[in-house]
Write a protein that holds these residues in place. Structure first.
Motif, PDB file in Angstrom:
ATOM      1  N   ALA A 238      42.861  48.343  22.554  1.00  0.00           N
ATOM      2  CA  ALA A 238      43.147  49.658  21.968  1.00  0.00           C
ATOM      3  C   ALA A 238      44.466  50.202  22.517  1.00  0.00           C
ATOM      4  CB  ALA A 238      42.009  50.622  22.288  1.00  0.00           C
ATOM      5  N   HIS A 239      45.322  50.614  21.624  1.00  0.00           N
ATOM      6  CA  HIS A 239      46.644  51.105  22.028  1.00  0.00           C
ATOM      7  C   HIS A 239      47.203  52.010  20.943  1.00  0.00           C
ATOM      8  CE1 HIS A 239      47.588  47.847  19.250  1.00  0.00           C
ATOM      9  NE2 HIS A 239      48.756  48.428  19.053  1.00  0.00           N
ATOM     10  N   SER A 240      48.249  52.745  21.285  1.00  0.00           N
ATOM     11  CA  SER A 240      49.033  53.428  20.261  1.00  0.00           C
ATOM     12  C   SER A 240      50.414  52.787  20.281  1.00  0.00           C
ATOM     13  CB  SER A 240      49.109  54.926  20.556  1.00  0.00           C
ATOM     14  OG  SER A 240      49.608  55.147  21.862  1.00  0.00           O
ATOM     15  N   ASP A 241      51.190  52.982  19.218  1.00  0.00           N
ATOM     16  CA  ASP A 241      52.525  52.414  19.169  1.00  0.00           C
ATOM     17  C   ASP A 241      53.522  53.409  19.761  1.00  0.00           C
ATOM     18  OD1 ASP A 241      51.405  50.195  18.037  1.00  0.00           O
ATOM     19  OD2 ASP A 241      51.869  50.772  15.980  1.00  0.00           O
ATOM     20  N   TYR A 242      54.732  52.929  20.069  1.00  0.00           N
ATOM     21  CA  TYR A 242      55.657  53.745  20.848  1.00  0.00           C
ATOM     22  C   TYR A 242      56.673  54.532  20.019  1.00  0.00           C
ATOM     23  CZ  TYR A 242      54.111  50.292  24.335  1.00  0.00           C
ATOM     24  OH  TYR A 242      53.370  49.482  25.143  1.00  0.00           O
ATOM     25  N   LEU A 296      44.911  55.812  18.214  1.00  0.00           N
ATOM     26  CA  LEU A 296      44.576  54.544  18.871  1.00  0.00           C
ATOM     27  C   LEU A 296      44.059  53.549  17.840  1.00  0.00           C
ATOM     28  CD1 LEU A 296      42.634  55.445  22.159  1.00  0.00           C
ATOM     29  CD2 LEU A 296      44.959  54.524  21.969  1.00  0.00           C
ATOM     30  N   HIS A 297      44.457  52.298  18.002  1.00  0.00           N
ATOM     31  CA  HIS A 297      43.979  51.236  17.122  1.00  0.00           C
ATOM     32  C   HIS A 297      43.894  49.941  17.908  1.00  0.00           C
ATOM     33  CE1 HIS A 297      48.365  51.616  16.820  1.00  0.00           C
ATOM     34  NE2 HIS A 297      48.428  50.318  16.559  1.00  0.00           N
ATOM     35  N   ARG A 298      43.225  48.953  17.352  1.00  0.00           N
ATOM     36  CA  ARG A 298      43.042  47.667  18.040  1.00  0.00           C
ATOM     37  C   ARG A 298      42.826  46.577  17.003  1.00  0.00           C
ATOM     38  NH1 ARG A 298      36.805  48.627  20.281  1.00  0.00           N
ATOM     39  NH2 ARG A 298      35.814  48.359  18.251  1.00  0.00           N
ATOM     40  N   PHE A 320      56.375  45.901  11.870  1.00  0.00           N
ATOM     41  CA  PHE A 320      57.758  46.353  11.984  1.00  0.00           C
ATOM     42  C   PHE A 320      57.728  47.706  12.673  1.00  0.00           C
ATOM     43  CE2 PHE A 320      61.858  48.029  10.571  1.00  0.00           C
ATOM     44  CZ  PHE A 320      62.680  46.923  10.769  1.00  0.00           C
ATOM     45  N   PHE A 321      58.185  47.724  13.928  1.00  0.00           N
ATOM     46  CA  PHE A 321      58.164  48.956  14.731  1.00  0.00           C
ATOM     47  C   PHE A 321      59.470  49.705  14.504  1.00  0.00           C
ATOM     48  CE2 PHE A 321      55.498  45.825  16.884  1.00  0.00           C
ATOM     49  CZ  PHE A 321      54.312  46.536  17.029  1.00  0.00           C
ATOM     50  N   CYS A 322      59.382  50.818  13.818  1.00  0.00           N
ATOM     51  CA  CYS A 322      60.584  51.586  13.481  1.00  0.00           C
ATOM     52  C   CYS A 322      60.894  52.589  14.590  1.00  0.00           C
ATOM     53  CB  CYS A 322      60.367  52.372  12.193  1.00  0.00           C
ATOM     54  SG  CYS A 322      59.846  51.378  10.788  1.00  0.00           S
TER      55      CYS A 322
HETATM   56 CA    CA Z   1      50.057  48.645  16.934  1.00  0.00          CA
END
Ligand code: CA
Length: 362
Positions: A238-242, A296-298, A320-322
């Motif tokens: 489980a994490h969030s993106d930055y 949060l997602h996993r 794709f992390f924008c």
């Molecule tokens: Ca993610």
């Protein structure tokens, strides 16, 4: 600069005229939303490119609603050609099938570069920011996946780690074309956000026009379901993106789950053909003074499985992390101050992202 100033002035006027818009009672009442009603909406993006101001505003409203309430949306009719997406998956597939030694030569080395190949078990994504907790997690339950990270090709300081054309003839050209395609879509989604927040539609353009993104190809090899379901073990914890937002292109295996922040339960974001999953990252949430949710997602063991072997099917995804430009100062967006003012000090995009990435890798 004068453009930015006039956009901000514009936004300030609008937010004074409609002080209740961003903090609507509807948003607050969602504090009790049950899992049954927690749905990632599917938004048709095409009307945003129409000439009709009314249709554009309707898309913008839907995007902002989704980001406030869920932090996730699917978009359809997003303009990214499906045949091209399949080509990108095919190139990714061939890349991960290369000999391990070839991939190891392309290894990820530095969080400032954030480029190259990451073999299984090296990264441990988590919502914790405590270095000790991260270290312990990485030792006990590494994520079962491998990835390849690609950044801005024209960066003066950092070079992408490309396999030679001898082993992967079309890989580089396909990925660079895809990178540009996603960059363009990012600007369009930012324009919809700006419009939905009552800002000038082009508010983010000069703040996010330098392609400071990361394209990540992911391969989740088949793995024993028993191992995957062991406590603490997941395909991606489980994490969030930055960053600002993330585009996720899923294959049909599934496994992505999104946490309902009200009940803490994880709800499946089932793959929907032809759509892109879009989620809010921590930096955009911070920029919006937490009006938007970085949810949060996993990635977990998919429901589909090869029962005979006890192994899960292989899964591929492309994220794709924008990001805004490295030099963009992120401070509370005009009109998002709420009653109590900005919650966070301003931060330089590059400083924020390098700090977050340094904590994730060893
Ligand atoms: Ca993610």
């Amino acid at each position: 600069m004068s453009f930015v100033r006039s956009a901000m002035h514009n936004a300030a006027c609008i937010s004074r005229a409609h002080p209740s818009r961003l903090f609507s009672p509807n948003f607050r009442s969602l504090a009790t939303v049950s899992d049954q009603h927690f749905r990632v909406p599917v938004i048709d993006f095409a009307p945003f490119w129409s000439d009709s101001e009314g249709m554009k505003k309707e898309v913008a409203r839907q995007v902002v609603d989704a980001f406030k309430n869920i932090g996730f949306m699917y978009i359809k009719n997003h303009g990214v050609d499906e045949v091209f997406v399949q080509e990108v998956f095919h190139e990714s597939d061939k890349f991960f099938a290369l000999p391990q030694a070839v991939k190891d030569e392309l290894a990820w080395k530095d969080p400032r570069a954030n480029r190259g190949y990451v073999k299984q078990g090296r990264e441990r994504v988590t919502d914790s920011t405590d270095p000790e907790v991260i270290k312990k997690l990485r030792e006990t339950s590494p994520d079962v996946k491998e990835s390849m990270e690609i950044g801005l090709e024209t960066d003066p300081a950092w070079k992408n780690h490309w396999p030679s054309t001898g082993v992967a003839p079309d890989f580089r050209s396909t990925m660079l074309k895809f990178y540009d395609t996603c960059h363009t879509l990012h600007l369009d989604v930012l324009r919809s956000i700006a419009m939905g927040l009552g800002l000038n539609e082009r508010f983010f353009d000069p703040l996010a026009d330098q392609k400071c993104h990361t394209l990540r190809l992911l391969n989740y090899p088949p793995v024993s379901r028993k191992l995957l379901e062991k406590e603490g073990q997941a395909r991606a914890g489980a994490h969030s993106d930055y960053g600002s937002i993330t585009f996720v292109f899923q294959d049909d295996v599934g496994g992505l789950q999104v946490q309902n922040p009200h009940t803490k339960n994880f709800i499946s974001a089932t793959p929907i053909p032809g759509t892109i999953v879009v989620n809010v990252g921590d930096l955009l949430a911070r920029w919006s003074n937490d009006i938007f949710r970085s949810t949060l997602h996993r990635v977990v063991s998919p429901t589909r499985s090869d029962a005979a072997s006890g192994f899960t099917p292989r899964r591929q995804s492309i994220a794709f992390f924008c990001n805004p430009n490295w030099t963009t100062m992120v401070e509370c967006l005009p009109g998002c101050e709420g009653l109590n003012g900005p919650k966070y000090p301003k931060v330089l995009t590059e400083d924020y992202l390098v700090q977050r990435l340094s904590q994730t890798y060893d």
